[in-house]
Write a protein that holds these residues in place. Structure first.
Motif, PDB file in Angstrom:
ATOM      1  N   CYS A 181     -94.863 -81.233 -41.465  1.00 61.20           N
ATOM      2  CA  CYS A 181     -94.170 -80.743 -42.664  1.00 61.20           C
ATOM      3  C   CYS A 181     -94.195 -79.218 -42.732  1.00 61.20           C
ATOM      4  O   CYS A 181     -93.161 -78.581 -42.920  1.00 61.20           O
ATOM      5  CB  CYS A 181     -94.812 -81.324 -43.920  1.00 61.20           C
ATOM      6  N   ARG A 182     -95.384 -78.644 -42.591  1.00 61.51           N
ATOM      7  CA  ARG A 182     -95.557 -77.203 -42.754  1.00 61.51           C
ATOM      8  C   ARG A 182     -95.703 -76.475 -41.423  1.00 61.51           C
ATOM      9  O   ARG A 182     -95.326 -75.293 -41.310  1.00 61.51           O
ATOM     10  CB  ARG A 182     -96.797 -76.929 -43.609  1.00 61.51           C
ATOM     11  N   SER A 183     -96.269 -77.132 -40.422  1.00 60.23           N
ATOM     12  CA  SER A 183     -96.553 -76.468 -39.153  1.00 60.23           C
ATOM     13  C   SER A 183     -96.446 -77.466 -38.011  1.00 60.23           C
ATOM     14  O   SER A 183     -96.375 -78.681 -38.228  1.00 60.23           O
ATOM     15  CB  SER A 183     -97.953 -75.859 -39.178  1.00 60.23           C
ATOM     16  N   ALA A 194     -90.066 -74.927 -48.186  1.00 58.92           N
ATOM     17  CA  ALA A 194     -91.193 -75.860 -48.192  1.00 58.92           C
ATOM     18  C   ALA A 194     -90.721 -77.297 -48.393  1.00 58.92           C
ATOM     19  O   ALA A 194     -89.881 -77.566 -49.247  1.00 58.92           O
ATOM     20  CB  ALA A 194     -92.178 -75.480 -49.296  1.00 58.92           C
ATOM     21  N   GLY A 228    -101.415 -79.608 -44.777  1.00 62.63           N
ATOM     22  CA  GLY A 228    -100.015 -79.293 -45.031  1.00 62.63           C
ATOM     23  C   GLY A 228     -99.031 -80.260 -44.423  1.00 62.63           C
ATOM     24  O   GLY A 228     -97.873 -80.305 -44.833  1.00 62.63           O
ATOM     25  N   ASN A 229     -99.479 -81.027 -43.446  1.00 55.88           N
ATOM     26  CA  ASN A 229     -98.630 -82.039 -42.821  1.00 55.88           C
ATOM     27  C   ASN A 229     -98.993 -83.421 -43.361  1.00 55.88           C
ATOM     28  O   ASN A 229     -99.954 -83.581 -44.096  1.00 55.88           O
ATOM     29  CB  ASN A 229     -98.764 -81.990 -41.306  1.00 55.88           C
ATOM     30  N   THR A 238     -92.852 -80.831 -48.890  1.00 53.83           N
ATOM     31  CA  THR A 238     -94.225 -81.289 -49.046  1.00 53.83           C
ATOM     32  C   THR A 238     -94.457 -82.654 -48.413  1.00 53.83           C
ATOM     33  O   THR A 238     -93.550 -83.488 -48.336  1.00 53.83           O
ATOM     34  CB  THR A 238     -94.613 -81.362 -50.528  1.00 53.83           C
ATOM     35  N   GLU A 293    -105.591 -85.399 -46.028  1.00 56.92           N
ATOM     36  CA  GLU A 293    -105.020 -84.050 -46.034  1.00 56.92           C
ATOM     37  C   GLU A 293    -105.149 -83.398 -44.663  1.00 56.92           C
ATOM     38  O   GLU A 293    -104.317 -82.568 -44.284  1.00 56.92           O
ATOM     39  CB  GLU A 293    -105.715 -83.194 -47.091  1.00 56.92           C
TER      40      GLU A 293
END
Length: 262
Positions: A144-146, A165, A62-63, A167, A44
């Motif tokens: 993915c997120r940042s 979003a 998040g990535n 994931t 994670e």
């Protein structure tokens, strides 16, 4: 996080972790402990993620941070080809996530770009084991997120690209399918010409001017192709240069520039 069913059926396995120093390090540790390979390591987050040339790979939650361990996937001299296999698998998996978006491309040797900004990358590492086996690890990171701000190249992330979003779980499931498929095409190196052709169809900057930084010098010219061993071929006024390693920068293209013959 889960493997795609097709990857599971082909003998791939998955080990999930909350936080690791590095998924590549964990994969190599498992190889030295006798793991048979075809093992994905997922974290994670990472406290010591790294990219090419020892650069830090920012690894917040998040990535996607994933490494695939393969044991004796091909003769050691052909191991670098795995970077191209992984690049194709990742690019096509992400095109699937992005509904076929053709702004997604691969920058030599294996950075993933969207509209010229870095979306992800691949770090290939290999080692000979004490029992005579040969271990290869393809480490894959996707924003993915940042994404980090202080990078050598412009960067982006899937949430910024899509406006919603995306994931790491979705990306990994698509990636595990594509990687299993393209490893079969590669066929331990016997299918590299097909890999080369597919990679060129996804290449960023093909036929345009690029600058390559290596060993304290810069080489500028036209990105002509990659040769049958994966070397970058740059056409200059003085002739062609074959480059085995370096950082590629895409230069502004003149109006009407056309792609070079592959």
């Amino acid at each position: 996080m889960r493997l795609a069913g097709s990857a599971h059926d082909k003998g791939f396995r998955l080990a999930r972790h909350g936080r690791l120093v590095s998924t590549n390090d964990e994969a190599l540790t498992r190889a030295k402990s006798g793991d048979p390979g075809r093992l994905w390591i997922i974290a994670e987050s990472q406290s010591g993620g790294r990219g090419r040339n020892g650069r830090v790979w920012s690894s917040p939650p998040g990535n996607l941070y994933a490494s695939l361990l393969l044991i004796d996937p091909a003769p050691p001299r052909r191991a670098p080809e795995l970077g191209f296999v992984a690049g194709i698998a990742l690019a096509l998996a992400l095109r699937g996530v992005l509904s076929g978006d053709h702004r997604l491309a691969i920058k030599w040797p294996n950075d993933i770009l969207h509209d010229g900004a870095k979306l992800g990358g691949i770090l290939l590492e290999a080692t000979s084991l004490s029992d005579g086996r040969f271990a290869c690890v393809a480490g894959i990171g996707i924003n993915c997120r940042s994404h980090p701000q202080d990078t050598l190249y412009p960067a982006t992330n899937l949430a910024a690209v899509t406006g919603g979003a995306v994931t790491a779980e979705l990306v990994f499931e698509r990636l595990s399918t594509a990687m299993a498929e393209w490893l079969e095409v590669w066929a331990a190196g016997n299918g590299f010409e097909m890999i080369r052709a597919e990679w060129l169809s996804l290449a960023a900057g093909l036929g345009g001017r690029i600058s390559v930084s290596r060993a304290g010098q810069s080489i500028e010219g036209v990105f002509k192709t990659i040769d049958p061993t994966g070397r970058l071929i740059v056409e200059q006024a003085s002739g062609e240069a074959a480059i085995e390693a370096g950082d590629v920068f895409l230069l502004a293209q003149p109006a009407g520039a056309i792609a070079a013959l592959q």
